[in-house]
Each structure stands twice: as structure tokens, then as C-alpha cells.
Design a protein around this motif. Structure first.
Motif, mmCIF file in Angstrom:
data_model
loop_
_atom_site.group_PDB
_atom_site.id
_atom_site.type_symbol
_atom_site.label_atom_id
_atom_site.label_comp_id
_atom_site.label_asym_id
_atom_site.label_seq_id
_atom_site.Cartn_x
_atom_site.Cartn_y
_atom_site.Cartn_z
ATOM 1 N N ARG B 270 53.854 88.152 -27.404
ATOM 2 C CA ARG B 270 54.164 87.406 -26.179
ATOM 3 C C ARG B 270 52.884 86.926 -25.490
ATOM 4 N N SER B 271 51.901 87.791 -25.472
ATOM 5 C CA SER B 271 50.652 87.426 -24.825
ATOM 6 C C SER B 271 50.049 86.178 -25.458
ATOM 7 N N MET B 272 50.112 86.122 -26.786
ATOM 8 C CA MET B 272 49.514 84.995 -27.491
ATOM 9 C C MET B 272 50.260 83.700 -27.194
ATOM 10 N N VAL B 273 51.569 83.790 -26.931
ATOM 11 C CA VAL B 273 52.308 82.579 -26.566
ATOM 12 C C VAL B 273 51.728 82.010 -25.272
ATOM 13 N N TYR B 274 51.549 82.871 -24.294
ATOM 14 C CA TYR B 274 50.968 82.422 -23.025
ATOM 15 C C TYR B 274 49.605 81.772 -23.262
ATOM 16 N N LEU B 275 48.805 82.417 -24.092
ATOM 17 C CA LEU B 275 47.452 81.915 -24.307
ATOM 18 C C LEU B 275 47.459 80.603 -25.079
ATOM 19 N N PHE B 276 48.377 80.520 -26.030
ATOM 20 C CA PHE B 276 48.456 79.307 -26.832
ATOM 21 C C PHE B 276 48.844 78.129 -25.944
ATOM 22 N N ILE B 277 49.775 78.362 -25.055
ATOM 23 C CA ILE B 277 50.176 77.290 -24.141
ATOM 24 C C ILE B 277 49.015 76.909 -23.225
ATOM 25 N N LEU B 278 48.299 77.902 -22.796
ATOM 26 C CA LEU B 278 47.125 77.636 -21.970
ATOM 27 C C LEU B 278 46.124 76.781 -22.742
ATOM 28 N N TRP B 279 45.968 77.114 -24.013
ATOM 29 C CA TRP B 279 45.031 76.354 -24.838
ATOM 30 C C TRP B 279 45.483 74.911 -24.972
ATOM 31 N N ILE B 280 46.787 74.727 -25.189
ATOM 32 C CA ILE B 280 47.305 73.360 -25.327
ATOM 33 C C ILE B 280 47.043 72.572 -24.045
ATOM 34 N N LEU B 281 47.285 73.212 -22.904
ATOM 35 C CA LEU B 281 47.041 72.542 -21.622
ATOM 36 C C LEU B 281 45.593 72.070 -21.537
ATOM 37 N N CYS B 282 44.680 72.987 -21.816
ATOM 38 C CA CYS B 282 43.262 72.644 -21.746
ATOM 39 C C CYS B 282 42.961 71.499 -22.701
ATOM 40 N N PHE B 283 43.540 71.590 -23.872
ATOM 41 C CA PHE B 283 43.291 70.583 -24.896
ATOM 42 C C PHE B 283 43.733 69.203 -24.417
ATOM 43 N N VAL B 284 44.943 69.122 -23.903
ATOM 44 C CA VAL B 284 45.479 67.826 -23.470
ATOM 45 C C VAL B 284 44.613 67.241 -22.362
ATOM 46 N N PHE B 285 44.303 68.059 -21.383
ATOM 47 C CA PHE B 285 43.484 67.553 -20.273
ATOM 48 C C PHE B 285 42.120 67.083 -20.762
ATOM 49 N N ALA B 286 41.533 67.880 -21.642
ATOM 50 C CA ALA B 286 40.190 67.540 -22.101
ATOM 51 C C ALA B 286 40.220 66.258 -22.915
ATOM 52 N N LYS B 287 41.249 66.114 -23.737
ATOM 53 C CA LYS B 287 41.366 64.910 -24.552
ATOM 54 C C LYS B 287 41.417 63.686 -23.630
ATOM 55 N N PHE B 288 42.250 63.797 -22.627
ATOM 56 C CA PHE B 288 42.400 62.696 -21.683
ATOM 57 C C PHE B 288 41.070 62.384 -20.993
ATOM 58 N N LEU B 289 40.397 63.438 -20.540
ATOM 59 C CA LEU B 289 39.161 63.220 -19.786
ATOM 60 C C LEU B 289 38.032 62.696 -20.673
ATOM 61 N N THR B 290 37.977 63.178 -21.921
ATOM 62 C CA THR B 290 36.899 62.676 -22.783
ATOM 63 C C THR B 290 37.149 61.219 -23.157
ATOM 64 N N LYS B 291 38.431 60.841 -23.305
ATOM 65 C CA LYS B 291 38.743 59.428 -23.537
ATOM 66 C C LYS B 291 38.197 58.601 -22.390
ATOM 67 N N LEU B 292 38.496 59.092 -21.186
ATOM 68 C CA LEU B 292 38.060 58.393 -19.979
ATOM 69 C C LEU B 292 36.545 58.252 -19.987
ATOM 70 N N TRP B 293 35.929 59.363 -20.360
ATOM 71 C CA TRP B 293 34.474 59.425 -20.395
ATOM 72 C C TRP B 293 33.918 58.410 -21.389
ATOM 73 N N ASN B 294 34.497 58.405 -22.588
ATOM 74 C CA ASN B 294 34.017 57.468 -23.597
ATOM 75 C C ASN B 294 34.192 56.028 -23.153
ATOM 76 N N ARG B 295 35.328 55.764 -22.494
ATOM 77 C CA ARG B 295 35.547 54.403 -22.009
ATOM 78 C C ARG B 295 34.449 54.013 -21.036
ATOM 79 N N MET B 296 34.075 54.967 -20.207
ATOM 80 C CA MET B 296 33.034 54.665 -19.222
ATOM 81 C C MET B 296 31.691 54.415 -19.894
#
Lengths: 304, 299, 449
Positions: B270-296
């Protein structure tokens, strides 16, 4: 293509001249108010910790809090050389050992990160190749992995590979904290170097390696200084990796400080003293490269 | 310089070279991250620390269970509230202080040097020290100060209404220097010409700030947001040292719940499910922000 | 051109690789050193462990065995310990446990039963004197691994080294000055707490305090004592959770009301040490926690209230019975250890009469051996509150203090959920009944999993 950077001081002097004419007084007052507000917020806890480190236990827990007290250096003595003030406190102090451990781990972590990270950052910044952005993002994504998610499986792996409770193992694990950050930021620095300089060098017959060694690396020195300080701080402050993956040989300073939470009571004074001592190496490092930090970050962390 | 020439020099001298150069770093990290894959595998098992000889594949059961519990959604909400408030406050505070500090005046060097001290104390220790400062009675120095203003005592970390706010204050205290440093750097590298043009046009200070400074600082903002958002989604140390998720579950973020599940209740799956979801969240946000960054950076 | 130069440059990379690999190899070789003449201890910070650290050099000299120790604070300690044991690591031979951990680890098969060592005259000398331990504490260290029963049956899993019972510490001076009646039941505790929550000489005093963080350790001391005294149980005979019984709701309601109306603000953030320090600083009139904290309260070097503290047995419930909970720290052996005989030798030494007596000046109180408890030196050291301390402690040990939890390997999770319910009641998000009903449901689910 040319990214022209004006020297900062020049700009600022003109700004100051400009303001002198008009509303320097008002902005000056506002600035003083703003800065005092922020620095009160930022520094009061530090001063409080400093005061705590000079108090005996009775003064620490006094209600209302005491501002006037007889300072004592007992706490510092107790954690460095050990002192017998109460029977159960006279346990030989582990603190110097923890301090040294952390120092070894953090410095080597940063050195290894620098070795591995600089060339990776350079190639990501300078060359165009397939999957470049993907590789760059992969590096960054290592930073997302929540520590708790890797720590238990990593523990098992470390045991099998005899890396458990070894400095090498911890330095390797700490790469997760420092390496992605270092690559990502250094890449920005390298990208900032005007291509023309490197091209000129290449025309002169340097190889890419020569260019990297002789031209690019010296140019990003301030950037490296800034990133080294920040990485060092991150590595210095970690606790969960060392707690799980290490044992008595490699315990870091963070656990040493938490160790002042005893069973009978919390040795707040000693804890505060340990905190103060713990900050000193970072502070020294930051002071030594202080002039580079802002310049370094200016130079390349972000493109203006 | 022409683009063509640029491209010629960008081409690596050996096709494999850039890969070779990235390889050592990549290897070092992947070596460490192999456990991560093991962690993902555990999300599909009933792995409990006390029955570690008997790990059974149970498919999506952990996920279904967790998604149907209100604790999870609450933790998700708290994580977001915390991360977003922290990032917004640190950005605005960071920019304001950086502006104040980017003009030369006597003592500015000293202030800039002092600035970074809160970041140097291990967060877990800072949090413990803050807990003493924030003690709910007048034993805590903050409540003591407030008592002179006739306020309080406020329970701070001990009240579900103020616990999260207290944690945000602590986080802002620790990490604002990071934002300030990067903003100072950004402010110092602003190009001069547009400002001169604006001055000639007689634009107001606020207008210049909004239309010139802010857009020019956008990459700095993205950088700070990137690192601070990810780190504050993963916040652990400061909550661990103070409330441990309480009162009730007012400060139980995803990382804290997963800590309880793993280290206190032994439910690794169960703990790993929580962590995996946390990882996905971080991943999505970072992907979005790095795209933004590259565009800039392309601009 | 590039090709030639590239080959040259690759030396750099090769060198780096070689360095890394050689470091690895060195590392691996180093670990093959024999560690057979060592034993490793994983210990939490505690007067017992801190004091035996002083005597370990003597032990090393006597036996030639080198003893490596890692000492951590309680929280970190348990995190580290479960990581070690769950991966069946043999590294640590001995470690400290409380009874919830003992149940958990014994159930998982991580603890070595000790009866064979104690029974074997070759391994244990007669003068170690097993019968000298308080029988009740030995009973608490046995369990037959059956959920819901069996305390005192089955193998001996650990040797007790420290015991605590729960008392209400109260400020005699304040009770006298404001002529408040010393409470004899929980309703009177509530009234006294309210009466004493007042300003005294310009300083705000709160009547009643108890630890409150979101952890099973909040449930364990005063609250569980009061809860049991009112006839509450965590589980019934059918292993169903019954904390929401009418008795349970009644006392929980009263207890939380006492804290809310007669206690400090921010109760849910109070760890044991913040509560203790609050009492030490003179901020509370009553503090319901482990009795051995008296050592700090009565020491004028550490305390603002030395000599003003009274010791009150936990009040009786409506049926006139006192049912205090307890806590025991014990030393246990790793089942996966490869040096069990050496480990036992150390364990027997560390729990011998002589050693346990020598830990008393280091505040390792209360002792677990009768001979130590009745030793004149101990009597002198614990003669607090004009003998009141020893009187209450003896009554607790002999009559009132028992493990009130139903044996289970999930005490931490059950207790954490229970504590969360108490915090919900305190912050007013749920009524007492609602909170306990929800907790009951969750606990049943936890146990059935």
C-alpha cells in the motif's frame, strides 16, 4: 544570436543616479522596512537557536521564555569533548565522529557528482543528438523518486552488494540527491557560453576535449562554485538515506542531532549547539565562494 | 554567424560521443534506481514487512482499495494545498526580497551572505527548532511575543486549522533563500536596452515591472517552480519532525501517509502505491515545466 | 582528426571507470573480514542503554569480545530496526523492544526464544537468578503467538530491563493554595483541571496535560489507564474491536473534555517530552504519564518544581477498580544472528543483578529485578515525595499495572488509528461516538487484513 550581457554594476549605478533625482527617499524607506521585515523573519529563529545553545536546560524550558540569562558554553563542551554534568549525560560524545562522517560523505558525493555530471551536462548542452531531451529529462526525473520508495529495496540491494554501512555505498546513494540537480543546472551554464568562442577555438585546431578543458570549463567556474555549494548543502542535510543504508560506522550529523532526543528528556541546549556547529562548514564553504554564487547563478542557471 | 555553421559545430565529433559522456552519470543513477522498479512491482503485491517470505501478486487490489478510501483523496488535497501555497509564497516573497537586495547599498553583501543560513540547517532540525518556537502555550517564544499584542495563545501545530499554515511558514522560512538567490541572479542579468527604451517612453515603474521584468524573469520563475514544486510535493522531513500528519489528519500528505503505511504499519504494498502516485504527480508537473522551459530557451 | 583525438580523450573516461570499479572491488573485499569476535547492538536512547555504554569497555576487557553499538532516538530506532529485521539481516545481534514490537517481531519469527539459554546451566550461571525478576514482568514477556490471548504463556521473547507505570503527577502547592480537592475519580480530575486552569502570579497555568501526538504511544499511558478503569476494552473475546462501547465513549468523552477545557491549547502536538517540559517549567497542575519521570521533576538542577510534586495513583473507575496500563523495555535477540551464544553471554551480563544495579544512578528506573528495587541504594535514590513515589510504584507493580492491550501484531496501526480518533474529537470535527465508531470500523478492517 548574440546574447549581450551588460555589466551589472553599470546598470545599477545608473539606476541609482536616476532614483536620486526623484524618489530615492521613499523607496529607501520602503526598502529598509521590507528588508528588516524579511530578515527579522529569517534571522530571529537563528538567533533563538544560538541563544538556546548557550542556555542550561532550566533556562531553555523556562516559561515565559528567557532573554536574559547567564550564558554557558557547557553545551558545546559536552558535545565536543564530553563532560560530566549529570550522570547520564556523560556518555562519550559521538558528535565529532558524526561530523566527520558527514563531511566525508558530503564532500565525496559532490566530487563524484562533479566528475560524472560535468561531462554529461556539457554533452547535453553542446551537442545535438537523438534523444537528447529525453536523456536530459531522464536525469531530472531521478529527482522525483520519493526517497521512501527507493529506500527499502535499495537497502536489500546494498546488503547483497556489501555496500551496507560503507561510505562508498552512501556516496553512491547520495548521487540521487546531487547529480540530477547538478547536471540540470550546469547544462544551463554551458549553454550560456557563446558558441562563437568555442567555434573560434575549434577553428584554431582544438578538439572538443580541448575546447571543453581550456575554454568552457574555466568559463563556467562561477557556475560550478554555485552548484557545488547547493549540492553540498543538499547532501549535508540528508538523513533518511544514511539512517537506513548506514550503521554505526557511517552515521551522519543529522541523526546525531536527532539523537539529542533522549528517553528521559531532550537535550535542547546540546541540540542547538550541535546545529550551530553543523552549519559552520557550509557557511565557510559559502563564504569562500560567496562572490561566485550570485555571479554563477547569474551567468547561466537561467537564460535572461 | 549562420545557422548552418552552428549546426556543423553542434554535431558531435563522434556520433556515440554524447551518449558515452552521459553514460557514467546515467549508469550511476540507474544503478540506484533499479530498486525503484522493484518498488513499482510491490504496488501489485500484498508485501507486508512481517510476512516478507510470502509476497503474493494481487493485481490492482491495492490501487482499488486506496482509491476508494477518503484518506487518499484527502492526502492528495493536502499535498496540493501545501505545495501550491508554498510555491506561490516563495515565488512572490523571493522576488520581492530579491528586488530589494539587487540594488547596491551598504551592507548588501553581508545580507546576501546571511540570507542562505536557513537553508543550511538540516530541514529536519529546523523543523524541530521551529516546533519549540511555535509551542502552543507561552512557553513558545512566538506566542510569548504575540501575548504582548494581546493575541493568543495560538495552538499553531496543535490545531487542525493552523497546523498546515504553520508548516507552510516553516517551509517558506527554509526555502525562500533558494528563490531569492535565483531571482537576484536573474535580476542582475537583465538586458539594459528595453529598460532604457521604457524610460525614454516615460513608463511607470509598475508597468515596467509587469510588462518587462516579469516576462524577462519567466525562466527563473519556471526554474524555481520546477525544483520547489517537486520538493514540496514530496515534503517529508518537516512534517515528520513536527506533526507526523496530525492533528487528526490535517497535515497528512501523501509522503507522510506512505511513511505510516511502510514503517509503522509494515504495509509495503500500500505504501508503494502512495509513493508511485506521488512520483507520477512529480513527473507530470516536471514534464510540463521543462517543456515550458525549453520553449523559453528557444525564444 | 576528431577520431584520433577522440581515442586519446577516451582515456579520461576509461580512467574514471577504472577508479569507480576499483573502489567497488576494494569495498567488497573489505567486507569479508571476519566479524566473529564482535557483537553488534542496535539500541534506542534510554537510560539503560546509555548507562551500559559506560560499562561495555569493562566487558570487552574481560571477555575479549568487541561490542559495536548504534544508538538512535526512539522513532528512528524503530524504523531502522524493522528494516534490519524484515530483511533477515544478521548484522545486529541484540536490540531493545517494547511489548507491541515484541509481539510483532515474535509473530514474524524474527526473535530468538530465550528459554533454552536460561535453562542451560552451561550458558547461564546460577547466580544470574532468573527468579529475581518481578514475576509480572516475566509474564508480560511471554506470548504464545495467538492473537487476542496468551500473555504469560509460551516462550520467553525478551528480558525486561525497565518498567513504567502511570501516575498523575500533581502540584501539591497549587492544589493547596487554591484549595482544590485532590481527585479520587475522573470526574474530579475534570473539575480540578478546570479549577486550576487559571492565571497564577501573572503566569497562565493549565490544569491537566497528557501527551497527544498522532501515535499509538498517545493511547498507551493515561488514556488507556482511564479507559480500562472505566471497563473499556480494545477487543472483545471474538476479537472484534469494542472501543466504541458505552463505557468507552463515556470515559473518552470525559477525558477529552478534561483536556479541552482544563488543558493547554494544541494538545495534539504534545509529545511526551513537550508535556514533561511543560510540567517541569511549572505550566501544568497535573500531568498523567510514566512514573519514572519523577527523577527529573525532583532534581532541582533540571526542574522548576522540585519538592512540589505529589504522586497520585490513577483514579479508580466507577466499579472502584484501578487498572493502569504499563510499558516495559526489554532486551531481545535476533533470530538470524550467527553469534547467538556470544550474544546471550552479553545479554546475561547486561541483565545481571550487578549491572542493573549499576544502571540505577543513571536513572534507569523502575528496575525490573526485585533485588535491585529493594536495594538500599535504590531506595535512597527513589525516595521521592516522602516515600509517596515508592508506595505508588509498588502498588502499580504488584497490583494495578498490566498490559491492557489485547495481544496482536498490529498494535501500532490500531493505536495510531485510535489516537487519530482522539484528535478528531479534540478538534471537534467529529463527536465522540462518531469518531470512535469510525475508528472501530477501521480497526476491524485492519485486524482482518
Amino acid at each position: 544570436m548574440f546574447r549581450i550581457r551588460k555589466i551589472f554594476d553599470e546598470t545599477m549605478e545608473q539606476d541609482v543616479d536616476e532614483m536620486k533625482k526623484s524618489k530615492i527617499k521613499l523607496t529607501g524607506i520602503l526598502r529598509v522596512i521590507g528588508l528588516s521585515a524579511y530578515f527579522t523573519f529569517a534571522l530571529t529563529p537563528i538567533i533563538w537557536i544560538l541563544m538556546m545553545s548557550l542556555k542550561n536546560h532550566n533556562d531553555v524550558i523556562a516559561t515565559p521564555p528567557k532573554f536574559i540569562f547567564t550564558p554557558t558554553i557547557e553545551n558545546y563542551k559536552a558535545i565536543t569533548v564530553g563532560m560530566k554534568s549529570y550522570a547520564f549525560e556523560s556518555v562519550r560524545p559521538d558528535f565529532p565522529k558524526y561530523f566527520l562522517n558527514t563531511f566525508i560523505i558530503a564532500s565525496f558525493t559532490v566530487i563524484v557528482s562533479l566528475f560524472l555530471g560535468t561531462i554529461a551536462a556539457y554533452s547535453l548542452a553542446r551537442f545535438s543528438f537523438r534523444f537528447k531531451e529525453d536523456i536530459a529529462f531522464t536525469f531530472l526525473s531521478f529527482r522525483f523518486a520519493p526517497e521512501l520508495m527507493v529506500i527499502l529495496p535499495l537497502y536489500v540491494v546494498f546488503q547483497k552488494m556489501h555496500l551496507y554501512d560503507t561510505f562508498v555505498g552512501l556516496i553512491l546513494a547520495y548521487q540521487l540527491i546531487t547529480l540530477p540537480f547538478l547536471i540540470w543546472v550546469l547544462r544551463g551554464f554551458f549553454e550560456e557560453i557563446p558558441r562563437e568562442i568555442e567555434q573560434a577555438a575549434r577553428v584554431d585546431g582544438y578538439t572538443w576535449w580541448g575546447v571543453f578543458r581550456r575554454i568552457s570549463l574555466p568559463l563556467v567556474k562561477p557556475g560550478i562554485a554555485a552548484v557545488v555549494v547547493l549540492s553540498f548543502i543538499f547532501a549535508w542535510n540528508n538523513f533518511i538515506f544514511a539512517m537506513i543504508l548506514g550503521s554505526e560506522r557511517t552515521q551522519p550529523i543529522t541523526l546525531g542531532i536527532l539523537g539529542f532526543i533522549g528517553y528521559e528528556r531532550v537535550l535542547w541546549g546540546q541540540m542547538a549547539a550541535a546545529t550551530i556547529i553543523c552549519v559552520i562548514p557550509e557557511l565557510l564553504l559559502a563564504f569562500f565562494v560567496q562572490k561566485y554564487i550570485i555571479r554563477g547563478l547569474t551567468f547561466g542557471a537561467v537564460k535572461g | 554567424m549562420t545557422n548552418q555553421l552552428n549546426n556543423k559545430f553542434d554535431r558531435p565529433p563522434q556520433r556515440g560521443l554524447p551518449y558515452l559522456l552521459s553514460l557514467p552519470a546515467l549508469l550511476a543513477l540507474i544503478g540506484i534506481l533499479y530498486p525503484f522498479i522493484l518498488g513499482v512491482y510491490y504496488t501489485f503485491t500484498n508485501y507486508n514487512l512481517t510476512t516478507s517470505d510470502n509476497i503474493k501478486w494481487i493485481g490492482l487490489k491495492n490501487y482499488i482499495e486506496i482509491f476508494s478510501e477518503t484518506e487518499f483523496w484527502k492526502a492528495l488535497g493536502i499535498t496540493f494545498i501545501f505545495a501550491l501555497s508554498v510555491v506561490i509564497i516563495e515565488l512572490s516573497l523571493g522576488l520581492s526580497v530579491a528586488i530589494l537586495l539587487s540594488h547596491p547599498f551598504p551592507g548588501v553583501q553581508l545580507l546576501r551572505a546571511l540570507l542562505i543560513i536557513p537553508m543550511m540547517i538540516p530541514p529536519i532540525v529546523s523543523a524541530l527548532m521551529w516546533k519549540v518556537i511555535l509551542l502552543p502555550t507561552n512557553q513558545g517564544v512566538l506566542n510569548y511575543f504575540l501575548s504582548f499584542l494581546g493575541i493568543g495563545p495560538i495552538a499553531w501545530l496543535g490545531d487542525s486549522g493552523t497546523a498546515l499554515i504553520s508548516l507552510i511558514i516553516i517551509d517558506v522560512w527554509i526555502y525562500s533563500p533558494f528563490a531569492i538567490l535565483i531571482f537576484i541572479a536573474g535580476l542582475q542579468s537583465l538586458p539594459k536596452e528595453p529598460y532604457e527604451a521604457a524610460r525614454v517612453d516615460g513608463a511607470s515603474g509598475w508597468f515596467v515591472f509587469r510588462k518587462l521584468t516579469l516576462p524577462l524573469l519567466a525562466p527563473n520563475i519556471v526554474l524555481i517552480t520546477l525544483f520547489r514544486l517537486i520538493d514540496s510535493l514530496k515534503v517529508f522531513d518537516i512534517i515528520y519532525a513536527t506533526t507526523k500528519g496530525g492533528p487528526a489528519s490535517a497535515t497528512a500528505t501523501l509522503h507522510i501517509v506512505s511513511y505510516f503505511e511502510a514503517f509503522r504499519w509494515n504495509n509495503i504494498g500500500r505504501s508503494m502505491v502512495y509513493l508511485f502516485i506521488l512520483w507520477i504527480l512529480c513527473f507530470v508537473f516536471a514534464k510540463f515545466l521543462t517543456k515550458l522551459w525549453n520553449r523559453m530557451l528557444m525564444r | 582528426m576528431d577520431n584520433i583525438k577522440f581515442r586519446f580523450n577516451s582515456h579520461y573516461l576509461v580512467t574514471v571507470f577504472c577508479i569507480i570499479i576499483s573502489i567497488f572491488l576494494i569495498q567488497c573485499r573489505k567486507n569479508n573480514n571476519s566479524t566473529q569476535n564482535e557483537i553488534h547492538l542496535l539500541l534506542n536512547r534510554h537510560p539503560f542503554t546509555e548507562s551500559i555504554l559506560h560499562f561495555i569497555p569493562e566487558y570487552e576487557k574481560q571477555t575479549g569480545i568487541s561490542v559495536k553499538t548504534l544508538l538512535l532516538s526512539e522513532e528512528e530506532y524503530f524504523e531502522k530496526l524493522i528494516t534490519e529485521l524484515s530483511s533477515h539481516n544478521e548484522y545486529y545481534d541484540l536490540f531493545m523492544v517494547g511489548f507491541p514490537q515484541m509481539w510483532q517481531y515474535a509473530n514474524a519469527g524474527w526473535i530468538e526464544p530465550l528459554d533454552n539459554y536460561i535453562g542451560d546451566p552451561n550458558k547461564t550461571l546460577a547466580d544470574w537468578d532468573f527468579a529475581d525478576f518481578f514475576p509480572e514482568l516475566i509474564k508480560c514477556s511471554r506470548w504464545n503467538l495467538k492473537h487476542g490471548e496468551g500473555i504469560g504463556q509460551g516462550p520467553l521473547w525478551a528480558i525486561p530491563v525497565n518498567e513504567e507505570g502511570y501516575v498523575i503527577f500533581y502540584r501539591k502547592d497549587l492544589f493547596e493554595r487554591f484549595s482544590v480537592k485532590v481527585p479520587t475519580n475522573y470526574q474530579e480530575v475534570y473539575e480540578a483541571a478546570k479549577a486550576l486552569t487559571r492565571e497564577v502570579d501573572g503566569k497562565q497555568i493549565y490544569g491537566f496535560a497528557h501527551r497527544g501526538v498522532r501515535s499509538w504511544s498517545t493511547v498507551n499511558p493515561g488514556y488507556f489507564t482511564a479507559f480500562s478503569s472505566y471497563g473499556g476494552h480494545d477487543f472483545d473475546e471474538n476479537k472484534k474491536c469494542v472501543i466504541n462501547s458505552s463505557h468507552g465513549i463515556e470515559i473518552t468523552d470525559l477525558f477529552i473534555r478534561t483536556l479541552k477545557e482544563g488543558g493547554p491549547p494544541g494538545w495534539p502536538s504534545y509529545t511526551w517530552y513537550e508535556g514533561k517540559e511543560g510540567f517541569l517549567a511549572g505550566n501544568f497542575a497535573m500531568w498523567f504519564d510514566a512514573n519514572h519521570q519523577a527523577a527529573a521533576f525532583e532534581d532541582p538542577n533540571k526542574s522548576h518544581i522540585a519538592g512540589k510534586v505529589g504522586y497520585l495513583l490513577p483514579p479508580a473507575g466507577p466499579d472502584g477498580e484501578v487498572r493502569s496500563n504499563t510499558w516495559i523495555w526489554s532486551l531481545a535477540m535476533n533470530k538470524f544472528s550467527s553469534r547467538k551464544d556470544k550474544a546471550w553471554k552479553f545479554m546475561a551480563w547486561a541483565t545481571s543483578k550487578e549491572l542493573l544495579q549499576r544502571t540505577v544512578p543513571y536513572e534507569n528506573i523502575n528496575p525490573t529485578r526485585q533485588s535491585v528495587w529493594n536495594n538500599p541504594e535504590t531506595i535512597k535514590a527513589t525516595n521521592w515525595g516522602e516515600g509517596e513515589y515508592r508506595q505508588t510504584a509498588e502498588l502499580l507493580l504488584s497490583k494495578y499495572a498490566r498490559i491492557r492491550w489485547t495481544p496482536s501484531n498490529k498494535i501500532p496501526q490500531i493505536g495510531d488509528r485510535w489516537a487519530e480518533a482522539l484528535q478528531e474529537i479534540f478538534s471537534g470535527t467529529k463527536t465522540t461516538k462518531q469518531a470512535l465508531d469510525d475508528a472501530t470500523k477501521d480497526i476491524d478492517r485492519i485486524v482482518s487484513n
